[in-house]
Scaffold this motif. Structure first.
Motif, mmCIF file in Angstrom:
data_model
loop_
_atom_site.group_PDB
_atom_site.id
_atom_site.type_symbol
_atom_site.label_atom_id
_atom_site.label_comp_id
_atom_site.label_asym_id
_atom_site.label_seq_id
_atom_site.Cartn_x
_atom_site.Cartn_y
_atom_site.Cartn_z
ATOM 1 N N LYS A 1 0.837 -1.188 0.000
ATOM 2 C CA LYS A 1 0.000 0.000 0.000
ATOM 3 C C LYS A 1 0.879 1.248 0.000
ATOM 4 O O LYS A 1 1.879 1.304 0.689
ATOM 5 N N PHE A 2 0.473 2.205 -0.771
ATOM 6 C CA PHE A 2 1.141 3.498 -0.825
ATOM 7 C C PHE A 2 0.138 4.520 -0.338
ATOM 8 O O PHE A 2 -0.948 4.651 -0.895
ATOM 9 N N ASP A 3 0.486 5.215 0.701
ATOM 10 C CA ASP A 3 -0.422 6.206 1.281
ATOM 11 C C ASP A 3 -0.260 7.524 0.518
ATOM 12 O O ASP A 3 0.620 8.332 0.816
ATOM 13 N N PHE A 4 -1.125 7.719 -0.480
ATOM 14 C CA PHE A 4 -1.042 8.916 -1.314
ATOM 15 C C PHE A 4 -1.320 10.183 -0.511
ATOM 16 O O PHE A 4 -0.706 11.219 -0.748
ATOM 17 N N HIS A 5 -2.214 10.083 0.438
ATOM 18 C CA HIS A 5 -2.542 11.244 1.273
ATOM 19 C C HIS A 5 -1.318 11.666 2.086
ATOM 20 O O HIS A 5 -0.979 12.857 2.140
ATOM 21 N N LYS B 1 7.477 13.832 -5.528
ATOM 22 C CA LYS B 1 6.407 13.962 -6.522
ATOM 23 C C LYS B 1 6.502 12.856 -7.563
ATOM 24 O O LYS B 1 5.501 12.243 -7.941
ATOM 25 N N GLU B 2 7.717 12.617 -8.023
ATOM 26 C CA GLU B 2 7.932 11.583 -9.041
ATOM 27 C C GLU B 2 7.589 10.202 -8.492
ATOM 28 O O GLU B 2 6.948 9.390 -9.174
ATOM 29 N N ALA B 3 8.001 9.918 -7.258
ATOM 30 C CA ALA B 3 7.689 8.625 -6.643
ATOM 31 C C ALA B 3 6.184 8.451 -6.486
ATOM 32 O O ALA B 3 5.643 7.363 -6.723
ATOM 33 N N GLU B 4 5.519 9.527 -6.118
ATOM 34 C CA GLU B 4 4.060 9.487 -5.982
ATOM 35 C C GLU B 4 3.399 9.186 -7.327
ATOM 36 O O GLU B 4 2.493 8.351 -7.411
ATOM 37 N N ALA C 1 4.087 5.541 -8.280
ATOM 38 C CA ALA C 1 3.276 4.627 -7.467
ATOM 39 C C ALA C 1 1.830 4.624 -7.957
ATOM 40 O O ALA C 1 1.191 3.566 -8.020
ATOM 41 N N GLU C 2 1.335 5.793 -8.321
ATOM 42 C CA GLU C 2 -0.033 5.886 -8.825
ATOM 43 C C GLU C 2 -0.181 5.146 -10.155
ATOM 44 O O GLU C 2 -1.141 4.400 -10.364
ATOM 45 N N ILE C 3 0.779 5.329 -11.043
ATOM 46 C CA ILE C 3 0.756 4.639 -12.336
ATOM 47 C C ILE C 3 0.841 3.129 -12.127
ATOM 48 O O ILE C 3 0.091 2.366 -12.749
ATOM 49 N N THR C 4 1.733 2.722 -11.236
ATOM 50 C CA THR C 4 1.896 1.294 -10.955
ATOM 51 C C THR C 4 0.626 0.705 -10.367
ATOM 52 O O THR C 4 0.206 -0.404 -10.744
ATOM 53 N N GLU C 5 -0.003 1.441 -9.472
ATOM 54 C CA GLU C 5 -1.249 0.961 -8.868
ATOM 55 C C GLU C 5 -2.347 0.813 -9.931
ATOM 56 O O GLU C 5 -3.081 -0.181 -9.939
ATOM 57 N N GLU C 6 -2.435 1.779 -10.816
ATOM 58 C CA GLU C 6 -3.444 1.706 -11.886
ATOM 59 C C GLU C 6 -3.186 0.506 -12.796
ATOM 60 O O GLU C 6 -4.110 -0.208 -13.184
#
Length: 100
Positions: free
Chosen positions: A5-9, A78-81, A84-89
C-alpha cells in the motif's frame, strides 16, 4: 495474499511540508539573511568586517545548497508518488483483465 500500500494522502502531506520548508528557507536566504549581510557591511569596516562578510557569504552558499537539495527531494517525492499511482493503476487493470 500480500499487498503493498502506498499512502497517497501521506505522501501529498509530506510533499506539501517540504514545499513550505523550501519557501521559508528561500525567503530567509533571499530577504532576511541578505538584508542582514548588507546592514552589517554598511555598519562595519575593516579587515574583521571583510573576514566576517566572507564567512557569511560561505554560509549563504551552504544555505542555498540545502535549499536546492530540499527542492530536489520535493521533486523526487512527486515523481515517486506519480510512479506509485501509475503502478497501482496498472496493477488494478491487470487484476481486472486477468482470467483463470
Amino acid at each position: 495474499m500480500d499487498n503493498i500500500k502506498f499512502d497517497f494522502h501521506m505522501a501529498k502531506q509530506q510533499e506539501q511540508k517540504l514545499h513550505e520548508i523550501c519557501l521559508r528557507l528561500e525567503n530567509l536566504i533571499h530577504q532576511e539573511y541578505d538584508d542582514s549581510i548588507m546592514e552589517i557591511r554598511r555598519a562595519w569596516e575593516g579587515n574583521e568586517c571583510d573576514s566576517f562578510f566572507q564567512k557569511m557569504c560561505r554560509q549563504r552558499e551552504k544555505m542555498v545548497h540545502t535549499s536546492v537539495a530540499l527542492r530536489n527531494a520535493e521533486e523526487a517525492l512527486k515523481e515517486a508518488e506519480m510512479m506509485a499511482e501509475i503502478t497501482e493503476e496498472k496493477a488494478k487493470e491487470t487484476a481486472e483483465n486477468r482470467t483463470y
